[in-house]
Design a protein around this motif. Structure first.
Motif, PDB file in Angstrom:
ATOM      1  N   ASP A   1      -0.937  52.566  21.400  1.00 38.91           N
ATOM      2  CA  ASP A   1      -0.738  53.994  21.674  1.00 38.91           C
ATOM      3  C   ASP A   1      -0.659  54.838  20.398  1.00 38.91           C
ATOM      4  O   ASP A   1      -1.674  55.198  19.846  1.00 38.91           O
TER       5      ASP A   1
ATOM      6  N   VAL B   1      15.435  52.445  30.366  1.00 39.29           N
ATOM      7  CA  VAL B   1      14.507  53.330  29.658  1.00 39.29           C
ATOM      8  C   VAL B   1      13.180  52.599  29.418  1.00 39.29           C
ATOM      9  O   VAL B   1      12.100  53.164  29.627  1.00 39.29           O
TER      10      VAL B   1
ATOM     11  N   TYR C   1       3.330  52.364  26.974  1.00 38.67           N
ATOM     12  CA  TYR C   1       3.634  51.001  26.533  1.00 38.67           C
ATOM     13  C   TYR C   1       4.078  50.957  25.073  1.00 38.67           C
ATOM     14  O   TYR C   1       4.922  50.166  24.702  1.00 38.67           O
TER      15      TYR C   1
ATOM     16  N   ALA D   1      11.341  52.271  32.710  1.00 39.71           N
ATOM     17  CA  ALA D   1      10.771  53.555  33.141  1.00 39.71           C
ATOM     18  C   ALA D   1       9.513  53.863  32.341  1.00 39.71           C
ATOM     19  O   ALA D   1       8.528  54.384  32.873  1.00 39.71           O
ATOM     20  N   ASN D   2       9.537  53.519  31.040  1.00 36.15           N
ATOM     21  CA  ASN D   2       8.360  53.816  30.218  1.00 36.15           C
ATOM     22  C   ASN D   2       7.189  52.896  30.513  1.00 36.15           C
ATOM     23  O   ASN D   2       6.049  53.256  30.252  1.00 36.15           O
ATOM     24  N   ILE D   3       7.476  51.719  31.071  1.00 37.51           N
ATOM     25  CA  ILE D   3       6.374  50.838  31.459  1.00 37.51           C
ATOM     26  C   ILE D   3       5.854  51.233  32.839  1.00 37.51           C
ATOM     27  O   ILE D   3       4.659  51.415  33.031  1.00 37.51           O
ATOM     28  N   LEU D   4       6.771  51.400  33.798  1.00 35.22           N
ATOM     29  CA  LEU D   4       6.329  51.524  35.196  1.00 35.22           C
ATOM     30  C   LEU D   4       6.275  52.955  35.726  1.00 35.22           C
ATOM     31  O   LEU D   4       5.636  53.205  36.729  1.00 35.22           O
ATOM     32  N   THR D   5       6.922  53.907  35.077  1.00 32.21           N
ATOM     33  CA  THR D   5       6.861  55.281  35.584  1.00 32.21           C
ATOM     34  C   THR D   5       6.025  56.168  34.670  1.00 32.21           C
ATOM     35  O   THR D   5       5.216  56.958  35.129  1.00 32.21           O
ATOM     36  N   TYR D   6       6.238  56.039  33.366  1.00 34.15           N
ATOM     37  CA  TYR D   6       5.538  56.949  32.440  1.00 34.15           C
ATOM     38  C   TYR D   6       4.364  56.283  31.725  1.00 34.15           C
ATOM     39  O   TYR D   6       3.637  56.933  30.990  1.00 34.15           O
ATOM     40  N   TYR D   7       4.211  54.986  31.913  1.00 35.06           N
ATOM     41  CA  TYR D   7       3.059  54.247  31.378  1.00 35.06           C
ATOM     42  C   TYR D   7       2.876  54.432  29.881  1.00 35.06           C
ATOM     43  O   TYR D   7       1.765  54.566  29.387  1.00 35.06           O
TER      44      TYR D   7
END
Lengths: 371, 300
Positions: B62, B254, B265, B257-263
């Motif tokens: 990213d 957190v 990685y 959420a960043n993996i599964l909701t906000y993508y």
């Protein structure tokens, strides 16, 4: 001889152990990359759908997949990936080993994001035009059509309050309604859409204009002292209402009705609530694109199958004909029932699919939730 | 029909004739390595490789290095890190205190019935699934739950316990008590109880005997137990979500959420590395304060 024998037995045991553990490692890797599906490519093989597991898979198999196969279509297998579909598709794309052909009912916000990354097959123009005629223009996107659509609704525990906020702006009015509330914690686009309605944007306009965030966050800020908890899973939202932990909540329509069916004294209002469509789509890299599109077409063309599916699962379906086939008592619970749909605020998914916009909204939202 | 004893006696001389060495419980280096190989392979494959990959991803995926500046610039992530560490320290202190009391009673109690009940209480959280455990606590501390019924009955009135940091701490402590008891039980069992009687017979009060005999002997074990509890606590995910109601953010939540909701990685992997490094550093400092030798003695 005895000594040698003893040692070799020891060695063999060690090697066996090593071999067994290697086999374990290999099979573990194999099953994770295979994702439980067994499609290997080539024609006539089963389609693999990344799906939600449990009753959802059962219903989709019984009312869509089995009749499709019986009518001469491909057989369909389901890979349970409840709420991890996007991460799984991302992983498949990054490792260049696409094992799913289709994905069932992923949140529209996620679908637009996947499409932006180029992971979804675009519908052929003719099919898209035809689908729009069959299902209606609001139910079809460039890459799929909606299914198992939901509404975020206001749910009030009427043992605790005399009147329930009749609309989203009232839900945000803490002077008139000082009771405690629960909000969803994830997927900020939906709660933010409702907050923009509270901030003054008409529900009919949310799908086309960029969300006006400052008044929306101002409305959320006033609400914050009354927010006792944020729910992470739908099950948790039910539990918060059932245990009397909060007096009212913004939660999914299906779960709200379940509380009512279980005998809880609640009122459900959806004026200004967010519409959450979910999307069926074909995944880029699938070796069965044509057959997958045929399956989607079959679902779209069979309103009676959709009606049966909706009756069994209590989720909404896109076909207007299916909506008419359903008994009224069922239909009035669903997000696509026309009198309901007219009151709902549709989020601006195209705006949210822009990474810059999503990042700004997500960041502010996380700060809001975590205090 | 020869008896077993006769068969063995007949077999023995023949084995000796073929030069069998007497059996020894120690395993040679080669054999040990072969026997350990599967475990080492699993460790390399499922622990070492993912950790290295995680660290590389956090620097390359990213936004590259900016993943780290994003983590530290993000107010809610800083708050989550702070909450995770403070809550874990509180959990560790409470868990080791409860664990020490339970373990000491398990070592010293005479009645087998009481001991059985104690073991049952210690092991029960171990037998339950995470979700079941947390739901049990929800039922206990919720608005209409048992604890609030009691508080209402004694005139204190119903309190907001669920969806606070307090509920999260209660939940994690409940899950962690068995770990503390297991590690401390071994330490306490190795302490000669007659030392305490000896101290008391020479005039020490009960408190003095505990303070001057038991505490120094048990301290390295207590620190090892605390290290174990702390290391596991910082990674808790389900409990903060279910009992904290989203408002007691743990780093694991957190990251999830960043993996599964906000993508995101890159952000998730950088946040994971930050949590790992900070938690390891705290553990390292704590262990150094106790001293390596005493610790090895406690663990061994």
């Amino acid at each position: 001889m005895g000594q040698l024998c003893g040692r070799s037995r020891m060695l063999r045991a060690g090697l066996c152990l090593a071999a067994a553990s290697c086999a374990l490692v290999v099979s573990a890797c194999g099953s994770s990359s295979g994702g439980g599906g067994s499609s290997k490519g080539g024609s006539g093989e089963a389609l693999v759908v990344g799906d939600w597991g449990g009753a959802f898979d059962q219903g989709t198999k019984q009312f869509y997949a089995d009749p499709f196969a019986a009518a001469g279509g491909a057989s369909v297998k389901f890979d349970d990936a409840s709420d991890t579909q996007v991460a799984r598709i991302e992983a498949q794309q990054r490792s260049h080993s696409v094992t799913w052909d289709l994905v069932d009912s992923i949140s529209a916000a996620d679908a637009y994001l996947l499409d932006r990354k180029g992971y979804l097959v675009h519908l052929p123009a003719a099919m898209k035009t035809q689908l729009k005629k069959t299902l209606g223009p609001t139910k079809v996107t460039d890459f799929g059509f909606t299914m198992s659509n939901l509404a975020y609704v206001i749910v009030c525990n009427m043992d605790r309050m005399k009147t329930c906020p009749s609309s989203i702006p009232e839900f945000f009015d803490v002077q008139r309604f000082p009771q405690s509330r629960a909000l969803p914690s994830g997927a900020p686009i939906y709660t933010m859409t409702m907050a923009t309605v509270a901030g003054g944007t008409p529900a009919s306009a949310t799908s086309t204009i960029a969300p006006n965030l400052p008044p929306a966050f101002a409305a959320l800020g006033k609400l914050r002292p009354k927010v006792k908890a944020f729910w992470e899973s739908a099950d948790q939202s039910e539990q918060m209402m059932r245990s009397g932990e909060v007096d009212m909540a913004l939660m999914w329509s299906g779960r709200a009705w379940r509380l009512k069916d279980n005998g809880m004294n609640i009122q459900i209002n959806l004026d200004g609530g967010a519409y959450e469509p979910a999307i069926w789509a074909v995944i880029k890299g699938s070796k069965h694109v044509d057959e997958s599109l045929k399956f989607m077409q079959w679902i779209a063309d069979h309103p009676e199958a959709q009606a049966r599916w909706a009756a069994a699962l209590d989720y909404s379906v896109p076909s207007p004909k299916a909506m008419k086939l359903l008994p009224k008592a069922k239909a009035i619970r669903l997000a696509d029932y026309p009198p309901n749909f007219r009151k709902l605020a549709v989020p601006n998914f195209q705006w949210y699919a822009e990474p810059k916009n999503a990042a700004a909204m997500n960041q502010q939202w996380q700060n809001y939730v975590r205090g | 029909m020869p008896t077993h004893a006769q068969t063995i006696r007949r077999a023995l001389p023949s084995l000796r004739r073929e030069g069998a060495r007497p059996w020894s419980p120690t395993v040679g280096n080669v054999k040990a390595l072969i026997l350990l190989a599967p475990l080492v392979a699993l460790l390399v494959g499922f622990v070492f490789y993912p950790l290295v990959k995680l660290a590389i991803d956090s620097l390359t995926s990213d936004h590259g290095l900016r993943n780290y500046s994003d983590v530290f610039a993000n107010a809610s992530t800083r708050r989550a890190l702070y909450t995770t560490l403070i809550a874990s320290v509180i959990v560790t202190a409470i868990t080791v205190a409860i664990g020490a009391m339970l373990a000491w009673h398990l070592v010293t109690v005479r009645s087998p019935a009481v001991r059985a009940v104690l073991w049952l209480a210690v092991l029960a959280p171990f037998w339950m699934g995470t979700v079941v455990k947390n739901y049990a606590i929800i039922l206990f501390v919720s608005h209409d739950g048992l604890l609030n019924d009691l508080l209402a009955a004694v005139g204190i009135g119903r309190q907001q316990i669920l969806y606070t940091s307090g509920a999260v701490v209660i939940g994690i402590v409940y899950s962690m008590v068995p770990y503390a008891v297991f590690s401390l039980y071994g330490v306490f069992a190795g302490i000669d109880q007659s030392l305490l009687s000896a101290a008391q017979s020479m005039g020490a009060s009960r408190i003095q005997a505990l303070r001057t005999i038991l505490v120094p002997l048990a301290m390295p074990g207590a620190v090892a137990s605390a290290a174990l509890v702390f290391a596991i606590s910082v990674g808790f995910y389900v409990t903060p979500v279910l009992l904290g109601g989203g408002q007691t953010p743990f780093m694991a939540s957190v990251i999830q959420a960043n993996i599964l909701t906000y993508y995101d990685y890159g952000f998730a992997s950088a946040a994971s590395v930050v949590l790992l490094v900070v938690a390891t550093a705290i553990l390292g400092i704590a262990l150094r304060l106790v001293g390596r030798e005493r610790l090895v003695r406690a663990v061994a």
